[in-house]
Design a protein around this motif. Structure first.
Motif, PDB file in Angstrom:
ATOM      1  N   TYR A 290       6.860  -3.985  -2.999  1.00 21.52           N
ATOM      2  CA  TYR A 290       6.465  -4.561  -4.290  1.00 21.52           C
ATOM      3  C   TYR A 290       5.439  -5.678  -4.056  1.00 21.52           C
ATOM      4  O   TYR A 290       4.404  -5.745  -4.712  1.00 21.52           O
ATOM      5  N   LYS A 291       5.731  -6.541  -3.059  1.00 21.45           N
ATOM      6  CA  LYS A 291       4.796  -7.647  -2.765  1.00 21.45           C
ATOM      7  C   LYS A 291       3.465  -7.107  -2.262  1.00 21.45           C
ATOM      8  O   LYS A 291       2.406  -7.607  -2.626  1.00 21.45           O
ATOM      9  N   ASN A 292       3.521  -6.063  -1.426  1.00 18.04           N
ATOM     10  CA  ASN A 292       2.276  -5.461  -0.929  1.00 18.04           C
ATOM     11  C   ASN A 292       1.443  -4.908  -2.083  1.00 18.04           C
ATOM     12  O   ASN A 292       0.220  -5.020  -2.078  1.00 18.04           O
ATOM     13  N   LEU A 293       2.105  -4.336  -3.051  1.00 20.01           N
ATOM     14  CA  LEU A 293       1.382  -3.805  -4.221  1.00 20.01           C
ATOM     15  C   LEU A 293       0.669  -4.941  -4.952  1.00 20.01           C
ATOM     16  O   LEU A 293      -0.528  -4.848  -5.256  1.00 20.01           O
ATOM     17  N   ILE A 294       1.404  -6.022  -5.194  1.00 16.40           N
ATOM     18  CA  ILE A 294       0.831  -7.164  -5.924  1.00 16.40           C
ATOM     19  C   ILE A 294      -0.353  -7.758  -5.157  1.00 16.40           C
ATOM     20  O   ILE A 294      -1.371  -8.100  -5.732  1.00 16.40           O
ATOM     21  N   GLU A 295      -0.185  -7.852  -3.820  1.00 19.84           N
ATOM     22  CA  GLU A 295      -1.230  -8.503  -3.005  1.00 19.84           C
ATOM     23  C   GLU A 295      -2.306  -7.529  -2.554  1.00 19.84           C
ATOM     24  O   GLU A 295      -3.184  -7.881  -1.763  1.00 19.84           O
ATOM     25  N   GLY A 296      -2.232  -6.297  -3.007  1.00 18.30           N
ATOM     26  CA  GLY A 296      -3.244  -5.293  -2.651  1.00 18.30           C
ATOM     27  C   GLY A 296      -3.190  -4.895  -1.185  1.00 18.30           C
ATOM     28  O   GLY A 296      -4.190  -4.445  -0.610  1.00 18.30           O
ATOM     29  N   LYS A 297      -2.020  -5.058  -0.568  1.00 20.81           N
ATOM     30  CA  LYS A 297      -1.908  -4.693   0.860  1.00 20.81           C
ATOM     31  C   LYS A 297      -1.411  -3.248   0.979  1.00 20.81           C
ATOM     32  O   LYS A 297      -0.901  -2.669   0.025  1.00 20.81           O
ATOM     33  N   LYS A 298      -1.467  -2.724   2.217  1.00 21.08           N
ATOM     34  CA  LYS A 298      -1.038  -1.343   2.467  1.00 21.08           C
ATOM     35  C   LYS A 298       0.486  -1.246   2.294  1.00 21.08           C
ATOM     36  O   LYS A 298       1.229  -2.104   2.777  1.00 21.08           O
ATOM     37  N   LEU A 299       0.926  -0.192   1.633  1.00 22.45           N
ATOM     38  CA  LEU A 299       2.373  -0.006   1.441  1.00 22.45           C
ATOM     39  C   LEU A 299       2.996   0.499   2.744  1.00 22.45           C
ATOM     40  O   LEU A 299       2.330   1.168   3.528  1.00 22.45           O
ATOM     41  N   ILE A 300       4.274   0.162   2.943  1.00 23.12           N
ATOM     42  CA  ILE A 300       4.927   0.677   4.163  1.00 23.12           C
ATOM     43  C   ILE A 300       5.711   1.947   3.837  1.00 23.12           C
ATOM     44  O   ILE A 300       6.185   2.136   2.724  1.00 23.12           O
ATOM     45  N   HIS A 301       5.826   2.797   4.844  1.00 20.33           N
ATOM     46  CA  HIS A 301       6.596   4.052   4.771  1.00 20.33           C
ATOM     47  C   HIS A 301       6.123   4.967   3.644  1.00 20.33           C
ATOM     48  O   HIS A 301       6.940   5.506   2.884  1.00 20.33           O
ATOM     49  N   SER A 302       4.808   5.104   3.522  1.00 19.84           N
ATOM     50  CA  SER A 302       4.304   6.020   2.485  1.00 19.84           C
ATOM     51  C   SER A 302       4.394   7.456   2.996  1.00 19.84           C
ATOM     52  O   SER A 302       4.494   7.715   4.204  1.00 19.84           O
ATOM     53  N   VAL A 303       4.387   8.375   2.056  1.00 25.23           N
ATOM     54  CA  VAL A 303       4.659   9.783   2.345  1.00 25.23           C
ATOM     55  C   VAL A 303       3.423  10.603   1.979  1.00 25.23           C
ATOM     56  O   VAL A 303       2.761  10.303   0.984  1.00 25.23           O
ATOM     57  N   SER A 304       3.143  11.646   2.767  1.00 22.04           N
ATOM     58  CA  SER A 304       2.042  12.541   2.412  1.00 22.04           C
ATOM     59  C   SER A 304       2.571  13.557   1.392  1.00 22.04           C
ATOM     60  O   SER A 304       3.494  14.324   1.696  1.00 22.04           O
ATOM     61  N   LEU A 305       1.975  13.554   0.191  1.00 28.12           N
ATOM     62  CA  LEU A 305       2.440  14.489  -0.847  1.00 28.12           C
ATOM     63  C   LEU A 305       2.156  15.913  -0.406  1.00 28.12           C
ATOM     64  O   LEU A 305       2.897  16.848  -0.733  1.00 28.12           O
ATOM     65  N   GLU A 306       1.094  16.075   0.361  1.00 26.09           N
ATOM     66  CA  GLU A 306       0.706  17.413   0.814  1.00 26.09           C
ATOM     67  C   GLU A 306       1.727  17.961   1.834  1.00 26.09           C
ATOM     68  O   GLU A 306       2.223  19.075   1.694  1.00 26.09           O
ATOM     69  N   LYS A 307       2.076  17.111   2.810  1.00 26.93           N
ATOM     70  CA  LYS A 307       3.038  17.566   3.826  1.00 26.93           C
ATOM     71  C   LYS A 307       4.464  17.602   3.275  1.00 26.93           C
ATOM     72  O   LYS A 307       5.295  18.378   3.715  1.00 26.93           O
ATOM     73  N   GLY A 308       4.758  16.671   2.377  1.00 26.93           N
ATOM     74  CA  GLY A 308       6.102  16.610   1.811  1.00 26.93           C
ATOM     75  C   GLY A 308       7.044  15.745   2.624  1.00 26.93           C
ATOM     76  O   GLY A 308       8.266  15.798   2.453  1.00 26.93           O
ATOM     77  N   TYR A 309       6.537  14.920   3.523  1.00 29.19           N
ATOM     78  CA  TYR A 309       7.375  13.982   4.273  1.00 29.19           C
ATOM     79  C   TYR A 309       6.523  12.876   4.859  1.00 29.19           C
ATOM     80  O   TYR A 309       5.287  12.962   4.806  1.00 29.19           O
TER      81      TYR A 309
END
Ligand code: GLV
Length: 309
Positions: A290-309
């Protein structure tokens, strides 16, 4: 900027309470009680209702509260500026390892057979297997699969593991691709499935694949119910190719009372409890994102929608 919690089969209240303590200034609402949907930028999800996220036009982050994301990918339409993230938590890996170790050891030492004997006051000594002559096959080398494989290897099991892309882990024989799958299945005594659910892995635990396991092999499924072809498991147990199975996940949960798995002597059932997200540690990931979103930083543990994981 507000957070919405969209859960099915999980109590949202404790999550709201913990996040309200950690993010004091932020409005955290539980779906469907959302006053201004256009204010929502962050959604916390567990098995959300079909396409419910389209109600929030300014959504930027969808955070799964588990390690898995298929329950979100399969039910929602994602706008291109929205990121999907998940929980990657050491506690989850450790809990999963402990569950699997309990399942494997109970199988090697035939504890459930003794439980049945005990009920009938029947005294019968059975042969047992040892760690150092047991080969374990692990399907899935994500965060949790890699952790489990490493720990089982350290305990003295021979461990072979399979993943989609090429991986290398100390003391684990790693394989990938279609031929690799065959190598992991062959001569394996205990097969553990911890794959993510994608169109490529759905139904992977089928007759053709499970027939390649050693005679009397044992299956532990902690991935998803959709990985397993239920009737193929029953066939392989009834024709004695497999000696048993420990299942923690099912196509429909709770497992319907009329499902044949409940009656089958060689199937052990647990109600999707192998590793339950720990709110206190997982909420730290949510707060960071949430803080990364507010501060425009990279999110952690993001997922590839294409790969599905
Ligand atoms: C549990 O099944 C999870 O996805 O974390």
């Amino acid at each position: 900027m507000s957070i919405v919690i969209c859960f099915n089969n999980k109590d949202p209240k404790p999550w709201q309470n913990v996040l309200e303590l950690k993010l004091k200034e932020v409005k955290i609402e539980i779906y469907p009680n959302v006053k201004q949907p256009q204010e929502v930028t962050f959604a916390l999800c567990w098995k959300p209702d079909q396409n419910i996220l389209s109600k929030f036009p300014n959504l930027k982050v969808v955070q799964s509260v588990g390690a898995s994301v298929e329950h979100i990918i399969r039910t929602q339409n994602f706008s291109p500026n929205c990121t999907l993230t998940r929980v990657v938590d050491h506690q989850l890996s450790e809990d999963m390892f402990e569950f699997i170790l309990a399942g494997v050891m109970s199988h090697l030492k035939r504890l459930s057979e003794y439980q049945t004997d005990e009920k009938q006051k029947y005294w019968s000594q059975r042969s047992y297997k040892r760690i150092n002559n047991t080969t374990i096959g692990v399907l899935g080398l994500g965060e949790i699969g890699a952790y489990i494989s490493t720990k089982l290897g350290k305990l003295g099991f021979k461990v072979k593991a399979w993943s989609k892309s090429k991986k290398s882990i100390e003391n684990v024989l790693c394989f990938n691709g279609n031929n690799g799958l065959h190598n992991v299945l062959q001569n394996t005594d205990v097969l553990i499935n911890i794959l993510p659910l994608t169109s490529e892995t759905e139904n992977i635990l089928n007759l053709q694949n499970m027939e390649q396991l050693s005679k009397n092999a044992y299956l532990i499924n902690v991935g998803r119910g959709e990985h397993l072809v239920d009737s193929d498991l029953i066939t392989l147990l009834n024709n004695k190719h497999l000696s048993g199975a420990l299942l923690d996940v099912f196509r429909k949960e709770p497992l319907p009372v009329e499902h044949p798995f409940w009656q089958h002597q060689k199937i052990k059932i647990t109600p999707h409890i192998a590793a339950i997200t720990d709110i206190s540690t997982a909420s730290n990931i949510i707060v960071t994102n949430y803080k990364n979103l507010i501060e425009g930083k990279k999110l952690i543990h993001s997922v590839s929608l294409e790969k599905g994981y």
